[in-house]
Structures are given as C-alpha cells and as structure tokens.
Design an enzyme around this catalytic site. Structure first.
Site, short mmCIF file in Angstrom:
data_model
loop_
_atom_site.label_atom_id
_atom_site.label_comp_id
_atom_site.label_asym_id
_atom_site.label_seq_id
_atom_site.Cartn_x
_atom_site.Cartn_y
_atom_site.Cartn_z
N TYR A 151 0.84 -1.20 0.00
CA TYR A 151 0.00 0.00 0.00
C TYR A 151 0.88 1.26 0.00
CZ TYR A 151 -3.77 3.16 1.53
OH TYR A 151 -4.70 4.18 1.62
N GLN A 282 3.03 8.24 15.80
CA GLN A 282 2.36 9.53 15.76
C GLN A 282 1.88 9.84 14.35
OE1 GLN A 282 5.52 12.13 17.27
NE2 GLN A 282 4.09 12.68 18.90
N1 LIG Z 1 -10.42 6.34 4.23
C1 LIG Z 1 -9.27 6.81 4.60
O1 LIG Z 1 -9.04 7.09 5.78
C2 LIG Z 1 -8.18 7.05 3.58
C3 LIG Z 1 -6.96 7.59 4.02
C4 LIG Z 1 -5.96 7.80 3.09
C5 LIG Z 1 -6.16 7.51 1.75
N2 LIG Z 1 -7.35 6.98 1.35
C6 LIG Z 1 -7.49 6.65 -0.07
O2 LIG Z 1 -8.76 7.01 -0.54
C7 LIG Z 1 -9.23 6.05 -1.47
C8 LIG Z 1 -10.59 5.52 -1.05
O3 LIG Z 1 -10.48 4.91 0.23
P1 LIG Z 1 -11.75 4.33 0.99
O4 LIG Z 1 -11.53 4.54 2.43
O5 LIG Z 1 -12.99 4.84 0.37
O6 LIG Z 1 -11.55 2.78 0.70
P2 LIG Z 1 -12.60 1.70 0.14
O7 LIG Z 1 -11.92 0.39 0.22
O8 LIG Z 1 -13.91 1.86 0.80
O9 LIG Z 1 -12.75 2.16 -1.38
C9 LIG Z 1 -11.88 1.77 -2.39
C10 LIG Z 1 -12.71 1.45 -3.62
O10 LIG Z 1 -11.84 1.09 -4.70
C11 LIG Z 1 -12.38 -0.07 -5.33
N3 LIG Z 1 -11.25 -0.77 -5.98
C12 LIG Z 1 -10.21 -1.41 -5.40
N4 LIG Z 1 -9.38 -1.90 -6.31
C13 LIG Z 1 -9.90 -1.57 -7.53
C14 LIG Z 1 -9.51 -1.81 -8.85
N5 LIG Z 1 -8.40 -2.50 -9.17
N6 LIG Z 1 -10.30 -1.34 -9.86
C15 LIG Z 1 -11.44 -0.65 -9.59
N7 LIG Z 1 -11.85 -0.40 -8.33
C16 LIG Z 1 -11.10 -0.85 -7.31
C17 LIG Z 1 -13.02 -0.86 -4.21
O11 LIG Z 1 -13.93 -1.82 -4.64
C18 LIG Z 1 -13.65 0.27 -3.40
O12 LIG Z 1 -14.93 0.58 -3.86
C19 LIG Z 1 -8.17 4.95 -1.54
O13 LIG Z 1 -7.35 5.18 -2.66
C20 LIG Z 1 -7.38 5.15 -0.27
O14 LIG Z 1 -6.04 4.75 -0.43
C21 LIG Z 1 -8.36 6.74 2.24
#
Ligand SMILES: NC(=O)c1ccc[n+]([C@@H]2O[C@H](COP(=O)([O-])OP(=O)(O)OC[C@H]3O[C@@H](n4cnc5c(N)ncnc54)[C@H](O)[C@@H]3O)[C@@H](O)[C@H]2O)c1
Length: 340
Positions: A151, A282
């Site tokens: 990741y 942290q």
């Molecule tokens: N939620 C957080 O706290 C957070 C923090 C930092 C970064 N992010 C980033 O934000 C984005 C969304 O995170 P989230 O919390 O909604 O996660 P989530 O797992 O709920 O959403 C990710 C989505 O991407 C889809 N997905 C995964 N692999 C795929 C692929 N190969 N092709 C098409 N779709 C695919 C999944 O089915 C899902 O709907 C991610 O990129 C994550 O790294 C989230």
C-alpha cells in the site's frame, strides 16, 4: 484561489462505490455534474451507491483499473484502491498493481483527454514518521519490504507517476495526501479503528487496541475530506501538491476508545493486544498548505463526527438487517488497526 466550475462537467470517480468514493459521487451529483462511477467491487458495494442509481446523471461501471479504460470525461478522481490494512494485505500484489498499473492507465486516459486528474494518496507515504506533524516536504520513513509496503510503496510510486506525467507531458495532475477519515459507510469489519470501536461498543464487545494505546492519530470526518478533495480539483491555479487533507486534531487511540464508549454509553471493556508491525507512533497532518492554497480546513469536530457515525451504525446494525454492513458486522471480531 478556489472556484467551482459554472457548468456541469463529466467526472470519473474510480473507487466510486467505496467509502470515500460514494460520498464524493453524491457530492458531485449535488453540484450538478455527470458522474461516472467505476469500481470492481473489491471492497466497495452497490449498496453504497444504491441511492444514486436512479439519478439521471449517474452511471455505474464495473471495471478493474489495472486494465485500460476508454471513456470521455473532463475530470478524474482516482480513488480506487483498498484502504484498510486487512483489505490491502489480503492480496498485496493486486494492491500494488491497483496503485501502479491503475495510475498508469488513468494518467494515460487523462493525457489522451487532457483532463485534470486528482490522486487519492495517503498519509501512509510518510510511514512511521521521524517528523511531527507531517508537512508535505517530509519524504517519509517507509519499510519497502514490510507487510504494509504494498500500500505505502504503491501509493508512493503512484505519486511519482503523477509528478512525472506533469513534468514530462504537461498534464494537470494533483495529489491529495489523505489522513485517517471516518464516517457513515465505513465497513464494520474492515479493521479500521473508528468503525471497529463503534461496532464493538454497540455490540457490547471489548474494544481491542493494538499496542499500548498511546500512539496518536488524527481523524477527519468524511464530509470534510470530500470538501478538501473537491477544493483541490477545482482550485483555479495549478495545484500539483502533494497537499495534506486531514484533521490536525490529535488523539491517542486510547482516548478515541474512551470517547466512543462514552458516546455509545457502552460498558465494553478496553483490552490491549501486541502492536502491529511498522505501526507509526504519531500521525498528525500539517494543513497550512491546504488552508492557504485551497482555503480549506475541517469543520466537523471529533465528538460530532463520531455521533453521526454512531447513528449510522446504530441504523445499519439492527439485528436481522439485510445490509452488507450488518452482515459483515455479525461475523466481525477483530482488533482495531490504529492506522485506520
Ligand atoms: N479512508 C481513509 O481514511 C483514507 C486515508 C488515506 C487515503 N485513502 C485513499 O482514498 C481512497 C478511497 O479509500 P476508501 O476509504 O474509500 O476505501 P474503500 O476500500 O472503501 O474504497 C476503495 C474502492 O476502490 C475499489 N477498488 C479497489 N481496487 C480496484 C480496482 N483495481 N479497480 C477498480 N476499483 C477498485 C473498491 O472496490 C472500493 O470501492 C483509496 O485510494 C485510499 O487509499 C483513504
């Protein structure tokens, strides 16, 4: 510096059926745009966007972004990637492919269309940080071969690609480094700390903390994160970033557990298990850049955000409920991963 486009745009949201993506789709539809939601449903669900399916400006396409995509759009938000450690470690090679091949495919699409593209990067690019709070010019402290590297390094490589497409091809790329975000539609069984604590407290199960609980995190409510992503996309001047999007309020994981217990009025005990490998001590964003360039800062406090999230889980976790969230919760009995 901030502007909202005056006319409707065609916006692609990859990962649009996930937690953040579904809120983003909603927000873009509310603003009058046409939304193409692309998802392979790896962690996202149709249920997350069920309320949008009948909207005339919403389209849902099942597609894996590790394969090229040929569509016509004006803007691209690339959110596709599993975000919780449990999910991204389940198939680490696919996680790296999603970040790296996915970025290449979407940047190629953006290049063909000359479309503006925003990457959902992460505070995990800072790893276990030697600098606190984290500013965007900190290069990070990441183990490249650890269990979280699929990741962390995948997202770092995606950032490299976004920066190189900007330099080499003059593409308008923008990178958001998102910190822990929580709110309705988190999956109850994905091991993220906020949902884990809330679900355990509602069910009367122990709130399980990895480590001593003194590690700190910042928690941003989902609507604030979405505002930040939209502000980054619509900033009138080129805004390549990376730009931290998160809430600078800092809490220990133990404090979070106690607050959740209090708000739920739960008597669940708090129990401790050994810390996860490479767990940062942290985490707090410095958001000066976002405040200055995007005139953005979070507005929802922790207690208010937790209360809204607790309300959501109370509604979806009723016994016998048929939602995926409720089904998942009934089989969940897991330690909270403080990395959210
Ligand atoms: N939620 C957080 O706290 C957070 C923090 C930092 C970064 N992010 C980033 O934000 C984005 C969304 O995170 P989230 O919390 O909604 O996660 P989530 O797992 O709920 O959403 C990710 C989505 O991407 C889809 N997905 C995964 N692999 C795929 C692929 N190969 N092709 C098409 N779709 C695919 C999944 O089915 C899902 O709907 C991610 O990129 C994550 O790294 C989230």
């Amino acid at each position: 510096m901030r502007t909202e486009p005056s006319q409707p745009l065609r916006v692609l949201v990859t990962g649009g059926a996930g937690f953040l993506g579904s809120h983003l789709c909603e927000r873009l539809l509310d603003a009058g745009h046409d939304v193409l939601c692309v998802d392979n449903f790896y962690t996202g669900t149709r249920a997350n966007v069920a309320g949008l399916l009948a909207h005339p400006s919403f389209e849902l396409l099942r597609h894996d972004i590790t394969f090229p995509l040929y569509v016509e759009v004006d803007r691209i938000f690339n959110l596709a990637c599993p975000a919780s450690p449990r999910h991204y470690q389940f198939d680490p090679v696919q996680t790296t492919k999603t970040s790296v091949h996915g970025a290449i495919n979407l940047l190629g699409l953006a290049k063909r269309l000359r479309a503006r593209i925003v990457q959902a990067s992460t505070s995990e690019v800072y790893g276990d940080p030697a600098q606190h709070p984290q500013t965007e010019d900190y290069w990070g402290h990441v183990n490249p071969i650890g269990p979280r590297a699929c990741y962390d390094e995948g997202k770092r490589c995606a950032e490299t690609l976004f920066a190189d497409y900007r330099r080499q091809h003059g593409l308008d790329t923008r990178i958001a480094r998102i910190f822990n975000t929580y709110g309705p539609r988190m999956q109850p069984a994905d091991g993220r700390v906020v949902s884990n604590f809330i679900v355990a407290a509602l069910r009367g199960d122990p709130l399980t903390i990895q480590g001593d609980g003194w590690q700190t995190r910042s928690f941003c409510y989902v609507t604030d994160t979405i505002d930040g992503l939209v502000a980054l996309m619509e900033a009138s001047e080129p805004c390549p970033g990376p730009i931290n999007i998160g809430n600078p309020g800092e809490f220990t994981v133990l404090e979070l557990a106690e607050r959740v217990r209090k708000l739920v009025k739960s008597r669940s005990p708090i129990v401790f298990v050994p810390a996860a490998r490479d767990d940062p001590r942290q985490r707090r964003p410095d958001i000066s850049l976002a405040s200055r360039l995007l005139e953005w800062s979070p507005r929802v406090g922790l207690d208010e955000g937790l209360s809204r999230t607790i309300d959501y889980f109370r509604r979806t976790l009723v016994p016998g409920a048929k939602t995926p969230a409720a089904k998942a919760a009934t089989t969940a009995s897991v330690a909270a991963d403080p990395r959210g």
